[in-house]
Design a protein around this motif. Structure first.
Motif, mmCIF file in Angstrom:
data_model
loop_
_atom_site.group_PDB
_atom_site.id
_atom_site.type_symbol
_atom_site.label_atom_id
_atom_site.label_comp_id
_atom_site.label_asym_id
_atom_site.label_seq_id
_atom_site.Cartn_x
_atom_site.Cartn_y
_atom_site.Cartn_z
ATOM 1 N N PHE A 1 -1.866 1.247 43.516
ATOM 2 C CA PHE A 1 -3.002 2.353 43.724
ATOM 3 C C PHE A 1 -3.025 3.126 42.270
ATOM 4 O O PHE A 1 -3.952 3.469 41.499
ATOM 5 C CB PHE A 1 -2.936 3.180 44.910
ATOM 6 N N ASP A 2 -1.830 3.449 41.490
ATOM 7 C CA ASP A 2 -1.811 4.361 40.759
ATOM 8 C C ASP A 2 -2.145 3.484 39.472
ATOM 9 O O ASP A 2 -2.477 4.315 38.219
ATOM 10 C CB ASP A 2 -0.171 4.648 40.405
ATOM 11 N N ASP A 3 -2.061 2.111 39.453
ATOM 12 C CA ASP A 3 -2.685 1.567 38.120
ATOM 13 C C ASP A 3 -3.498 0.239 38.412
ATOM 14 O O ASP A 3 -3.464 -0.650 38.145
ATOM 15 C CB ASP A 3 -1.297 1.102 37.420
ATOM 16 N N TYR A 4 -4.489 0.794 39.287
ATOM 17 C CA TYR A 4 -5.213 -0.388 39.938
ATOM 18 C C TYR A 4 -6.174 -1.213 38.920
ATOM 19 O O TYR A 4 -6.374 -2.399 39.052
ATOM 20 C CB TYR A 4 -6.354 0.290 40.939
ATOM 21 N N THR A 5 -6.432 -0.731 37.715
ATOM 22 C CA THR A 5 -7.097 -1.353 36.668
ATOM 23 C C THR A 5 -6.196 -2.540 35.951
ATOM 24 O O THR A 5 -7.065 -3.421 35.503
ATOM 25 C CB THR A 5 -7.841 -0.518 35.820
ATOM 26 N N SER A 6 -5.030 -2.582 36.294
ATOM 27 C CA SER A 6 -4.426 -3.749 35.858
ATOM 28 C C SER A 6 -4.017 -4.823 36.845
ATOM 29 O O SER A 6 -3.397 -5.808 36.219
ATOM 30 C CB SER A 6 -2.909 -2.979 35.375
ATOM 31 N N TYR A 7 -4.784 -4.825 37.713
ATOM 32 C CA TYR A 7 -4.262 -5.840 38.729
ATOM 33 C C TYR A 7 -5.701 -6.458 39.292
ATOM 34 O O TYR A 7 -6.765 -6.035 39.108
ATOM 35 C CB TYR A 7 -3.854 -5.429 39.897
ATOM 36 N N SER A 8 -5.512 -7.963 39.751
ATOM 37 C CA SER A 8 -6.565 -8.672 39.994
ATOM 38 C C SER A 8 -7.288 -8.135 41.531
ATOM 39 O O SER A 8 -6.377 -7.373 42.342
ATOM 40 C CB SER A 8 -6.171 -10.139 40.150
ATOM 41 N N GLY A 9 -8.414 -8.495 41.793
ATOM 42 C CA GLY A 9 -8.977 -8.275 42.960
ATOM 43 C C GLY A 9 -7.953 -8.605 44.268
ATOM 44 O O GLY A 9 -7.926 -7.912 45.338
ATOM 45 N N SER A 10 -7.444 -9.540 44.096
ATOM 46 C CA SER A 10 -6.499 -10.169 45.420
ATOM 47 C C SER A 10 -5.375 -9.347 45.472
ATOM 48 O O SER A 10 -4.968 -8.851 46.687
ATOM 49 C CB SER A 10 -6.034 -11.927 45.355
ATOM 50 N N THR A 11 -4.865 -8.855 44.425
ATOM 51 C CA THR A 11 -3.556 -7.961 44.511
ATOM 52 C C THR A 11 -4.058 -6.494 44.910
ATOM 53 O O THR A 11 -3.415 -5.920 45.563
ATOM 54 C CB THR A 11 -3.201 -7.692 42.940
ATOM 55 N N LEU A 12 -5.511 -6.204 44.753
ATOM 56 C CA LEU A 12 -5.692 -4.899 45.156
ATOM 57 C C LEU A 12 -6.090 -5.059 46.603
ATOM 58 O O LEU A 12 -5.766 -4.095 47.513
ATOM 59 C CB LEU A 12 -7.010 -4.343 44.488
ATOM 60 N N PHE A 13 -6.551 -5.960 47.100
ATOM 61 C CA PHE A 13 -6.671 -6.294 48.472
ATOM 62 C C PHE A 13 -5.223 -6.338 49.043
ATOM 63 O O PHE A 13 -5.211 -5.677 50.173
ATOM 64 C CB PHE A 13 -7.174 -7.685 48.746
ATOM 65 N N LEU A 14 -4.239 -6.779 48.528
ATOM 66 C CA LEU A 14 -2.997 -6.648 49.006
ATOM 67 C C LEU A 14 -2.357 -5.181 49.070
ATOM 68 O O LEU A 14 -1.716 -4.823 50.051
ATOM 69 C CB LEU A 14 -1.797 -7.523 48.221
ATOM 70 N N GLY A 15 -2.952 -4.644 48.141
ATOM 71 C CA GLY A 15 -2.425 -3.139 48.049
ATOM 72 C C GLY A 15 -2.928 -2.188 49.444
ATOM 73 O O GLY A 15 -2.267 -1.697 49.975
ATOM 74 N N VAL A 16 -4.318 -2.681 49.674
ATOM 75 C CA VAL A 16 -4.999 -2.055 50.902
ATOM 76 C C VAL A 16 -4.301 -2.466 52.099
ATOM 77 O O VAL A 16 -4.051 -1.734 53.208
ATOM 78 C CB VAL A 16 -6.398 -2.180 51.062
ATOM 79 N N PHE A 17 -4.006 -3.800 52.247
ATOM 80 C CA PHE A 17 -3.310 -4.375 53.194
ATOM 81 C C PHE A 17 -2.053 -3.898 53.542
ATOM 82 O O PHE A 17 -1.749 -3.201 54.733
ATOM 83 C CB PHE A 17 -3.324 -5.786 53.098
ATOM 84 N N LEU A 18 -1.123 -3.513 52.738
ATOM 85 C CA LEU A 18 -0.017 -2.694 52.646
ATOM 86 C C LEU A 18 -0.111 -1.480 53.018
ATOM 87 O O LEU A 18 0.893 -1.032 53.732
ATOM 88 C CB LEU A 18 0.723 -3.103 51.470
ATOM 89 N N PHE A 19 -1.129 -0.898 52.345
ATOM 90 C CA PHE A 19 -1.276 0.660 52.955
ATOM 91 C C PHE A 19 -1.633 0.647 54.379
ATOM 92 O O PHE A 19 -1.258 1.849 55.073
ATOM 93 C CB PHE A 19 -2.270 1.246 52.048
#
Length: 478
Positions: free
Chosen positions: A221-239
């Motif tokens: 979340f702190d550096d979301y522009t550096s990650y792919s869409g699948s990684t961002l989905f993983l971030g929400v899943f883990l949150f």
């Protein structure tokens, strides 16, 4: 004082021994000990804010007595208004003053006008949202003639400041918890063991699941522009598992700790991620807050009665207010509004009370239809969690856009295999215990003692191995 700290590990046994072995013959001394211990527990963070708890206790104690002594409607309303004004006023000042000032300035800046605001460096008192609602329920219930006022100030002060649930709930009603301070409490070995078992499971949720998820959630979340869409989905899943493990873990520790002292607190989470629609999710998530808003805001507004327009209005109000309760940020308001939009079709088509039982209540495995419903509900909740976690609306919208447009169908850049295994085990245990008050309440009890203790020992080892620093609970900020 944090539950997951060395300070609390020393504090709890001392209070327990004094409570059951030194003051066991005097109910008044036991209640006084609870007050003193609760004030030490809270003052460990910042002793200056103890004055707010004491003020709320004295205010509602006195107002409750005066409300019961008059039958004049206008005077009763004036007394209730006094309680609401001071309690909500203090909450509003500490929690929302700068939010309203900043929003006021932004609205004028939109038209090109510049205003120099007088904002304050205000520290938000931990738990103020929780104990404020708890004392308010006391005054309101006396006004509604649902409760007789107490003349036992020590018992009432103990009810307001009861340390297991003081800073992050569950939000207890005076009708349920307060009478428990009037009755003599006898030590019950089986209840104490059950309390320790629930504390253990709560610690696992917090230290093993939530805190380990937080490491990756914060990075993404702190550096979301550096990650792919699948990684961002993983971030929400883990949150989703971070906030559930963190908050329900706190509730488990609070309920288990209260049981050690002979008190019963109400269940605050009932396995919400196994819900088959959003209405069921909100009956199972943060139950003490949802029912508080239902009884003291939603029903007085008319609830689900009246015209469809009134029903829509009431749902929007209750969810937006609930979102605003969580924090002074537009992200929480939007989060509440999104959940209102999820809920409204169910209400309008009278489908909001379809799933009131436990999923797959008499089966080990759910049906395909149940899995599909749970999956859709979980995905909807995931999307709303983006707004809950984001720092601002632009952060949330940017995150969602990046997630949807940047390589969504790909292998995530982060693959914490050990965490996936832990979450999988966690889900299995929660599923097996979904009919209980907490997941391991009855798990393995039918098996030999060596198997039970082996299971508990494994949980303790995981807490020791994966427990990091003393991380504060998320809901401390609310």
């Amino acid at each position: 004082m944090l539950f997951n700290s060395l300070d609390f590990a020393v504090f709890l046994p001392i209070v327990f021994v004094l409570y059951w072995f030194v003051f066991k013959t005097s109910l008044k001394l036991q209640n006084l000990l609870i007050v003193l211990a609760s004030y030490v527990f809270y003052g460990w963070w910042d002793w200056r804010f103890l004055s707010l708890i004491l003020f709320s206790s004295v205010l509602d104690y006195v107002i409750g007595i005066y409300i019961s002594q008059t039958t004049l409607p206008s005077k009763r309303k004036a007394l209730l208004f006094t309680s609401v004004f001071f309690n909500i006023g203090l909450l509003g000042f500490f929690k929302y003053y700068n939010f309203f000032v900043d929003s006021f300035v932004s609205s004028f800046s939109f038209f090109g006008w510049t205003i120099q605001p007088n904002t304050l460096n205000i520290i938000l008192p931990v738990g103020i949202s929780f104990y404020t609602f708890q004392t308010l329920s006391y005054s309101i219930d006396i006004y509604r003639n649902k409760l007789q006022p107490t003349r036992n100030f020590i018992g009432f002060a103990a009810f307001v400041s009861f340390f297991p649930q003081l800073v992050a709930g569950p939000i207890e009603r005076a009708t349920h918890l307060l009478p428990q301070f009037y009755n003599k409490r006898l030590f019950n070995y089986h209840k104490a063991v059950d309390g320790l078992r629930q504390i253990l499971w709560g610690m696992f949720k917090k230290v093993v699941i939530a805190d380990n998820c937080a490491r990756y959630v914060n990075m993404i979340f702190d550096d979301y522009t550096s990650y792919s869409g699948s990684t961002l989905f993983l971030g929400v899943f883990l949150f989703a598992f971070q906030i559930y493990g963190d908050f329900s873990g706190y509730s488990d520790i609070a309920i288990g700790t209260a049981r050690l002292f002979g008190f019963e607190l109400k269940q605050n989470f009932a396995f919400p991620y196994f819900s088959r629609d959003v209405a069921e999710f909100w009956r199972r998530w943060h139950i003490s807050l949802s029912t508080w808003f239902r009884d003291y805001v939603y029903i007085p507004l008319g609830g689900s009665q009246g015209s469809k327009l009134n029903q829509i209005r009431n749902v929007l109000i209750i969810f937006v207010v609930s979102g605003f309760w969580h924090g002074a940020n537009w992200t929480f308001i939007v989060w509440g509004a999104i959940n209102a939009l999820y809920f409204l079709p169910l209400l309008l088509f009278e489908r909001n009370r379809v799933h009131t039982d436990v999923v797959a209540a008499y089966r080990l495995l759910p049906s395909f239809k149940e899995v599909f419903k749970m999956g859709i509900t979980f995905l909807l909740i995931l999307l709303s969690w983006v707004f809950f976690r984001a720092e601002s609306l632009s952060h949330a919208l940017g995150y969602l856009w990046q997630m949807a447009t940047d390589n969504f169908v790909s292998i995530p850049q982060m693959r914490p295999t050990y965490l996936f295994v832990l979450i999988f085990i966690f889900i299995i245990v929660e599923w097996l215990g979904r009919k209980q008050q907490y997941a391991i309440e009855l798990l393995w009890l039918q098996y030999p003692k060596v198997m039970r203790w082996g299971f508990y020992f494994c949980i303790a080892i995981l807490i020791f191995l994966y427990g990091g620093q003393e991380a504060a609970f998320i809901y401390f900020q609310f």
